[in-house]
Design a protein around this motif. Structure first.
Motif, short mmCIF file in Angstrom:
data_model
loop_
_atom_site.label_atom_id
_atom_site.label_comp_id
_atom_site.label_asym_id
_atom_site.label_seq_id
_atom_site.Cartn_x
_atom_site.Cartn_y
_atom_site.Cartn_z
N ILE A 194 -9.62 -3.57 1.93
CA ILE A 194 -10.15 -2.26 2.31
C ILE A 194 -9.06 -1.19 2.26
N LEU A 195 -7.90 -1.50 2.81
CA LEU A 195 -6.81 -0.52 2.83
C LEU A 195 -6.29 -0.21 1.44
N ALA A 196 -6.14 -1.24 0.60
CA ALA A 196 -5.60 -1.03 -0.75
C ALA A 196 -6.47 -0.10 -1.57
N ALA B 204 -0.92 -4.30 -9.69
CA ALA B 204 -2.09 -4.56 -8.84
C ALA B 204 -1.83 -5.77 -7.95
N ILE B 205 -1.16 -6.78 -8.50
CA ILE B 205 -0.81 -7.96 -7.70
C ILE B 205 0.08 -7.56 -6.54
N LEU C 185 12.35 -5.47 -9.58
CA LEU C 185 12.20 -6.39 -8.46
C LEU C 185 10.72 -6.71 -8.21
N VAL C 186 9.88 -5.69 -8.30
CA VAL C 186 8.43 -5.88 -8.15
C VAL C 186 7.91 -6.83 -9.21
N GLU D 112 0.82 -1.21 0.00
CA GLU D 112 0.00 0.00 0.00
C GLU D 112 0.86 1.26 0.00
N TYR D 113 2.12 1.12 0.40
CA TYR D 113 3.01 2.27 0.57
C TYR D 113 3.78 2.62 -0.70
N PHE D 114 4.04 1.64 -1.56
CA PHE D 114 4.81 1.90 -2.78
C PHE D 114 4.62 0.72 -3.73
N GLY D 115 5.07 0.90 -4.95
CA GLY D 115 5.07 -0.19 -5.92
C GLY D 115 3.83 -0.20 -6.79
N TRP D 116 2.64 -0.14 -6.16
CA TRP D 116 1.40 -0.14 -6.95
C TRP D 116 1.32 1.09 -7.86
#
Length: 438
Positions: A233-235, A196-197, A345-346, A29-33
Motif C-alpha cells: 500500500i505504501l509503495a 521495483a524490487i 549498491l542497489v 519508499e524513501y529512495f532508490g526506486w
C-alpha cells in the motif's frame, strides 16, 4: 556441553516481526526506486512494480513455508543446505550476504544525503560511516531491545509517509504523472525491474530472526503477511503521489526524492519541507537498523555451519547477540559505501535478492518431494502455482538484470566463483554430513 552450538534468545512476537519486516524495507519508499524512472519513466516503473508486487506476494506466501519449517538464523542458506547440500547452501548464503551487505551501505548513503539536504555543510560520507557505528552499537544491546527500537522507528516511518501523502496529494496532477510515461518503451519496463524490487527487497530477512521468535502458532506467517500488505500500500501510494507532483526527470537521480518533491511544491525553505526531511530519517533508520540485524544473523549462521571463520559465530554471554558478526558486517559495509555509488549498491543488492528467491523456490519444490514428513506449520497456498509463479518471475527479473546490467552481474558471479574455489580448496565440501544437521 562443550559441543553445544551457540544459541540465540527467543524474545520476538508477531508485532516485532511485522516491525522488523516493514522496517527492513520501508527505506525503499524513501529512495532508490526513483532511479527506475531514469530507465523506464513513470508508467514504465509502475508496470514493473506491479509485476514485482505479484512476485513478492507469491514468493512470501511460499517462503513462509520454508521459514516455519526450518526456523534457522541462516534463512535461505539453511533451506538450501537441507534441500541441496553444502554447495547449494553456499550459493544461497553468498547471495543473501550480497543482498543485505550491499543494501545497508546504500541506505547509509541515503541517510547521509538526507542530513546533507538539511545541513549542506555536513558530509554525506561522514554521516554514513557514523550511522554504521551508532546502529551497530544499538544492535549489540540485545535482540529484544533492537526489536523494540525497530518497532518505534517503523511506526514513526509509516506515520511520516502518511503525512507525506496527505501533504502532496492535493497537488497531484495526472498530466505530470503521464508526462513522457514510457520513454524507452517496453524494454524500459524490464530495465526498471531491479528498482521495483528495491521497494520490497530484504523482506525475507525476517527469516534470519526465526530462531529468536517465541513459540506461538503462525507467528512468523502473521509477521510476514502483515508486513507485505503494509509495504504494498505504501509503495504504490508514494510512487504515484511523487510522480504527479513534478516532472519525473527532476527526481530520477536523487537519493532524497521525497523531501525534494515537497520542496518543489512548497519551496525548500518551507517549514513543511524541513520537517519532512528531518523526520524522513526515521524510515531510513528503520531499514538500516533492521538490515544490520539480518546480515549479522546470516554471518552468524554461516560461521556456525563452518562456512566462515568460527569466531563470527561467537555470542555475547549476557545479551546473546553475535557481536563479531555485527562488527564484521559493519566493516564490510563501510568499505562498500566508500567504493560504490548508491545506484550500483542497489543493483548489486537486488541481484543477490533474485538469486536468493530462485534458490529458495527450488528448495521448496525439492523438500516437498524429498522431505514429505517435514513439519510444516504453514503450507504455501495454491501449491504448486504460487511457488512456480514466484520462481518464473524471479528468473525473468534475473535475465533482465543480466541483459541491462551485465558488468555488475559478472562482478557478482566472479565473487561466487572465488568463494566456490575457496570452499573446495579448504575441504569444506567433505563436511556435508555434519553441515546437513540443521
Amino acid at each position: 556441553m562443550a559441543n553445544e552450538q551457540p544459541a540465540l534468545k527467543q524474545a520476538l512476537k508477531p508485532i516485532h516481526l511485522w516491525a522488523i519486516g516493514v522496517g527492513l524495507v520501508i527505506s525503499g519508499e524513501y529512495f532508490g526506486w526513483n532511479y527506475g524512472w531514469g530507465v523506464a519513466g513513470t508508467v514504465g516503473l509502475l508496470l514493473a512494480t506491479l509485476v514485482i508486487t505479484l512476485l513478492y506476494f507469491t514468493f512470501i506466501f511460499s517462503f513462509t513455508e520454508l521459514t516455519t519449517s526450518i526456523p534457522n538464523a541462516g534463512g535461505p542458506f539453511a533451506y538450501a543446505l537441507k534441500a541441496f547440500g553444502p554447495l547449494g547452501a553456499l550459493v544461497a548464503g553468498y547471495a543473501t550476504l550480497i543482498e543485505f551487505l550491499f543494501a545497508a551501505p546504500a541506505i547509509a548513503l541515503a541517510l547521509g544525503s538526507y542530513v546533507h539536504f538539511l545541513y549542506p555543510s555536513i558530509s554525506v560520507v561522514g554521516v554514513s560511516v557514523g550511522s554504521y557505528i551508532l546502529f551497530t552499537l544499538i544492535n549489540l544491546l540485545g535482540i529484544k531491545e533492537a526489536a523494540w527500537f525497530s518497532l518505534v522507528m517503523t511506526l514513526l516511518a509509516i506515520a511520516e509517509l502518511l503525512l507525506f501523502i496527505g501533504v502532496v496529494a492535493p497537488d497531484f496532477k495526472l498530466a505530470n504523472f503521464l508526462h513522457n510515461p514510457m520513454p524507452f518503451g517496453w524494454s524500459g519496463v524490464f530495465a526498471a525491474l531491479p528498482f521495483a524490487i528495491w521497494l520490497y527487497v530484504c523482506l525475507e530477512g525476517v527469516a534470519m530472526v526465526a530462531e529468536e521468535v517465541k513459540n506461538e502458532k503462525n507467528a512468523i506467517a502473521k509477521g510476514y503477511i502483515s508486513a507485505l500488505l503494509t509495504l504494498t500500500i505504501l509503495a504504490l501510494a508514494v510512487m504515484i503521489c511523487v510522480g504527479g507532483i513534478a516532472e519525473w526527470e527532476k527526481l530520477a537521480t536523487l537519493d532524497y526524492p521525497l523531501p525534494e518533491s515537497i520542496g518543489l511544491v512548497l519551496g525548500r525553505t518551507n517549514p513543511w519541507t524541513k520537517l519532512f526531511a528531518s523526520i524522513g530519517l526515521f524510515g531510513l533508520i528503520a531499514s538500516f537498523h533492521g538490515i544490520i540485524i539480518s546480515y549479522s544473523r546470516q554471518i552468524f549462521a554461516l560461521s556456525r555451519s563452518g562456512y566462515l571463520p568460527v569466531i563470527l559465530s561467537k555470542v555475547s554471554p549476557r545479551q546473546q547477540v553475535p557481536y563479531w558478526a555485527l562488527l564484521a558486517g559493519a566493516a564490510l559495509g563501510v568499505l562498500a559505501l566508500l567504493l560504490l555509488d548508491t545506484s550500483k549498491l542497489v543493483l548489486l543488492s537486488t541481484i543477490g535478492a533474485v538469486v536468493v528467491y530462485i534458490v529458495s523456490m527450488l528448495a521448496l519444490f525439492k523438500l516437498r518431494r524429498s522431505e514429505p514428513t517435514l513439519s510444516r506449520p504453514f503450507k504455501a497456498p495454491f501449491y504448486p502455482v504460487f511457488p512456480a509463479l514466484a520462481l518464473l518471475l524471479a528468473i525473468v527479473a534475473l535475465a533482465a538484470m543480466i541483459y541491462f546490467y551485465s558488468w555488475l552481474c559478472l562482478l557478482f558471479l566472479a565473487g561466487l566463483f572465488a568463494i566456490i574455489v575457496l570452499f573446495y580448496a579448504f575441504g569444506k565440501h567433505r563436511k556435508s554430513k555434519e553441515l546437513m544437521q540443521i
